[in-house]
Motif scaffolding. Structure first.
Motif, PDB file in Angstrom:
ATOM      1  N   ILE A 120       0.855  -1.201   0.000  1.00 51.60           N
ATOM      2  CA  ILE A 120       0.000   0.000   0.000  1.00 51.60           C
ATOM      3  C   ILE A 120       0.892   1.252   0.000  1.00 51.60           C
ATOM      4  N   ALA A 121       1.915   1.250   0.841  1.00 53.69           N
ATOM      5  CA  ALA A 121       2.836   2.402   0.878  1.00 53.69           C
ATOM      6  C   ALA A 121       3.582   2.558  -0.447  1.00 53.69           C
ATOM      7  N   ALA A 122       3.822   1.446  -1.145  1.00 47.41           N
ATOM      8  CA  ALA A 122       4.564   1.476  -2.416  1.00 47.41           C
ATOM      9  C   ALA A 122       3.664   1.745  -3.614  1.00 47.41           C
ATOM     10  N   GLY A 123       2.364   1.936  -3.372  1.00 47.04           N
ATOM     11  CA  GLY A 123       1.453   2.306  -4.455  1.00 47.04           C
ATOM     12  C   GLY A 123       1.033   1.158  -5.356  1.00 47.04           C
ATOM     13  N   LEU A 124       1.180  -0.095  -4.899  1.00 50.06           N
ATOM     14  CA  LEU A 124       0.753  -1.224  -5.747  1.00 50.06           C
ATOM     15  C   LEU A 124      -0.765  -1.305  -5.828  1.00 50.06           C
ATOM     16  N   GLY A 125      -1.422  -0.810  -4.785  1.00 45.67           N
ATOM     17  CA  GLY A 125      -2.882  -0.855  -4.772  1.00 45.67           C
ATOM     18  C   GLY A 125      -3.394  -0.270  -3.477  1.00 45.67           C
ATOM     19  N   TRP A 126      -4.707  -0.466  -3.220  1.00 48.05           N
ATOM     20  CA  TRP A 126      -5.296   0.052  -1.991  1.00 48.05           C
ATOM     21  C   TRP A 126      -5.803  -1.117  -1.151  1.00 48.05           C
ATOM     22  N   GLN A 127      -6.130  -0.846   0.108  1.00 49.44           N
ATOM     23  CA  GLN A 127      -6.620  -1.928   0.959  1.00 49.44           C
ATOM     24  C   GLN A 127      -8.134  -2.047   0.788  1.00 49.44           C
ATOM     25  N   GLY A 128      -8.564  -3.183   0.258  1.00 52.67           N
ATOM     26  CA  GLY A 128      -9.986  -3.404   0.003  1.00 52.67           C
ATOM     27  C   GLY A 128     -10.725  -3.803   1.260  1.00 52.67           C
ATOM     28  N   LYS A 129     -12.066  -3.905   1.129  1.00 50.25           N
ATOM     29  CA  LYS A 129     -12.899  -4.273   2.284  1.00 50.25           C
ATOM     30  C   LYS A 129     -12.557  -5.664   2.802  1.00 50.25           C
ATOM     31  N   SER A 130     -11.975  -6.502   1.937  1.00 47.08           N
ATOM     32  CA  SER A 130     -11.554  -7.854   2.319  1.00 47.08           C
ATOM     33  C   SER A 130     -10.238  -7.833   3.076  1.00 47.08           C
ATOM     34  N   LEU A 131      -9.644  -6.652   3.265  1.00 50.16           N
ATOM     35  CA  LEU A 131      -8.312  -6.455   3.873  1.00 50.16           C
ATOM     36  C   LEU A 131      -7.191  -6.689   2.868  1.00 50.16           C
ATOM     37  N   LEU A 132      -7.535  -7.244   1.696  1.00 45.55           N
ATOM     38  CA  LEU A 132      -6.489  -7.560   0.713  1.00 45.55           C
ATOM     39  C   LEU A 132      -6.078  -6.310  -0.053  1.00 45.55           C
ATOM     40  N   VAL A 133      -4.868  -6.357  -0.624  1.00 48.28           N
ATOM     41  CA  VAL A 133      -4.422  -5.274  -1.499  1.00 48.28           C
ATOM     42  C   VAL A 133      -5.071  -5.479  -2.866  1.00 48.28           C
ATOM     43  N   ILE A 134      -5.752  -4.445  -3.332  1.00 51.21           N
ATOM     44  CA  ILE A 134      -6.440  -4.494  -4.627  1.00 51.21           C
ATOM     45  C   ILE A 134      -5.652  -3.619  -5.601  1.00 51.21           C
ATOM     46  N   SER A 135      -5.118  -4.226  -6.656  1.00 51.91           N
ATOM     47  CA  SER A 135      -4.382  -3.438  -7.649  1.00 51.91           C
ATOM     48  C   SER A 135      -5.326  -3.094  -8.796  1.00 51.91           C
ATOM     49  N   GLN A 136      -5.058  -1.982  -9.473  1.00 50.89           N
ATOM     50  CA  GLN A 136      -5.956  -1.574 -10.566  1.00 50.89           C
ATOM     51  C   GLN A 136      -5.993  -2.609 -11.674  1.00 50.89           C
ATOM     52  N   ASP A 137      -4.845  -3.165 -12.022  1.00 45.01           N
ATOM     53  CA  ASP A 137      -4.789  -4.090 -13.158  1.00 45.01           C
ATOM     54  C   ASP A 137      -5.248  -5.505 -12.826  1.00 45.01           C
ATOM     55  N   PHE A 138      -4.866  -6.007 -11.672  1.00 45.87           N
ATOM     56  CA  PHE A 138      -5.130  -7.415 -11.360  1.00 45.87           C
ATOM     57  C   PHE A 138      -6.021  -7.599 -10.136  1.00 45.87           C
ATOM     58  N   GLY A 139      -6.542  -6.519  -9.579  1.00 46.74           N
ATOM     59  CA  GLY A 139      -7.371  -6.618  -8.379  1.00 46.74           C
ATOM     60  C   GLY A 139      -6.601  -7.300  -7.255  1.00 46.74           C
ATOM     61  N   PRO A 140      -7.301  -8.153  -6.447  1.00 41.18           N
ATOM     62  CA  PRO A 140      -6.601  -8.872  -5.372  1.00 41.18           C
ATOM     63  C   PRO A 140      -5.943 -10.156  -5.881  1.00 41.18           C
ATOM     64  N   ARG A 141      -5.952 -10.353  -7.216  1.00 37.10           N
ATOM     65  CA  ARG A 141      -5.408 -11.595  -7.797  1.00 37.10           C
ATOM     66  C   ARG A 141      -3.887 -11.533  -7.881  1.00 37.10           C
ATOM     67  N   ILE A 142      -3.280 -11.140  -6.790  1.00 31.17           N
ATOM     68  CA  ILE A 142      -1.813 -11.031  -6.709  1.00 31.17           C
ATOM     69  C   ILE A 142      -1.350 -11.580  -5.367  1.00 31.17           C
ATOM     70  N   ARG A 143      -0.107 -12.080  -5.355  1.00 29.98           N
ATOM     71  CA  ARG A 143       0.547 -12.384  -4.086  1.00 29.98           C
ATOM     72  C   ARG A 143       1.780 -11.496  -3.991  1.00 29.98           C
TER      73      ARG A 143
END
Ligand code: B12
Length: 245
Positions: A120-143
């Motif tokens: 989140i600090a590095a700008g990969l995405g935001w913290q979604g309601k699921s607590l997961l990091v959601i990226s614009q391109d791949f959503g939470p489909r990232i590790r």
């Protein structure tokens, strides 16, 4: 060595997302040990995209193929983190690659540092309601994985939250663990966003299902509209080929 070169190298190694976090943004964050960040100025956050074919097959529980995909993605992330660490170290800076998924405290369910907070600090995405990091391109489909460094490379900036009024992850959770609460930056605790006990009980139950050995789930990842393959992209591959027989 600049941030562009580090990011380019990480992508060459197989990272789908990479960003640089200024550790000043993570001041006071929970770590193990408590002085883990001492002597480091930046963190390289890397993300590896999960396969849509694996995630789209998840209904209300993890599948055996998701179990294997989870393990292999962790190995790939650890491999990329090691290579990026070596790249930076060879250019004169100190590094500490943090494993993708090593649990240290099984009572509190914590690790060295939260890869999500770093991402989140590095700008990969935001913290979604699921607590997961959601990226614009791949959503939470990232590790995710993290490399700490004392190299003074240029940091990226956090993104704004784009969950809005969407409640699809909350609606999909089989145990009603996601509270459907929004945040403008990040949640102050996991209980602010989810009923942690319900989520934990479910992933532990999953870990004793046939061919599943890890505390995994994947239902909230699958439900998120961010990162689902867009029709437009699919259509590009579906253009009829003008073959004549
Ligand atoms: C232990 C663990 C679990 C536990 C506990 C989960 C939890 N919510 O803490 C269990 C087994 C339940 C679990 C479940 C899952 N997990 Co898990 N898990 C981890 C692990 C190994 C450690 C997490 C940890 O230490 N949490 C401790 C708490 C205190 O940290 P936190 O909630 O993230 O954030 C705190 C602070 O950091 C701060 N904070 C948060 N964000 C920010 C941002 C800024 C700027 C600041 C200042 C502070 C801040 O506020 C919080 C309170 O202190 C990480 C890997 C890692 N090292 O990060 C993976 C990880 C979080 N899990 C992951 C995933 C995907 C899952 C599951 C979907 C299972 C699956 N794979 O199918 C579920 C989702 C559960 C959920 N909705 O949270 C991914 C998340 C990827 C993503 N896109 O976000 C991670 C990052 C693994 C990885 N390498 O990618 N997990």
């Amino acid at each position: 060595m600049n941030s562009y070169q580090v990011k380019d190298f990480a992508r060459q190694c197989g990272a789908d997302l990479v960003g640089i976090a200024d550790l000043a943004l993570l001041d006071g964050i929970q770590t193990e040990p408590v002085d883990l960040l001492k002597g480091y100025r930046r963190a390289v956050s890397i993300g590896v995209r999960l396969a849509d074919g694996v995630l789209d097959a998840i209904e209300d529980r993890p599948t055996p193929i998701y179990q294997q995909h989870y393990l292999k993605t962790n190995l790939l992330l650890d491999d990329i983190a090691l290579r990026v660490s070596q790249y930076i170290q060879a250019r004169g800076s100190k590094t500490l690659p943090i494993p993708a998924s090593q649990l240290l405290d099984k009572e509190n369910w914590t690790s060295y540092i939260s890869h999500k907070a770093v991402a989140i600090a590095a700008g990969l995405g935001w913290q979604g309601k699921s607590l997961l990091v959601i990226s614009q391109d791949f959503g939470p489909r990232i590790r995710l994985a993290t490399i700490l460094t004392d190299a003074a490379i240029k940091p990226d900036h956090p993104q704004k939250n784009r969950c809005g009024r969407c409640s699809l992850c909350s609606d999909a959770c089989p145990v009603g663990a996601i509270k459907n609460v929004n945040t403008s930056s990040h949640y102050s605790s996991r209980d602010e966003a989810i009923h942690f006990d319900r989520c934990l009980a479910r992933v532990l139950e999953n870990s004793s299902r046939p061919f599943i050995e890890s505390p995994i789930c994947g239902v909230c990842i699958r439900a998120c509209p961010w990162g689902k393959t867009r029709k437009r992209k699919v259509k590009e591959f579906e253009q009829p080929l003008n073959f004549r027989s």
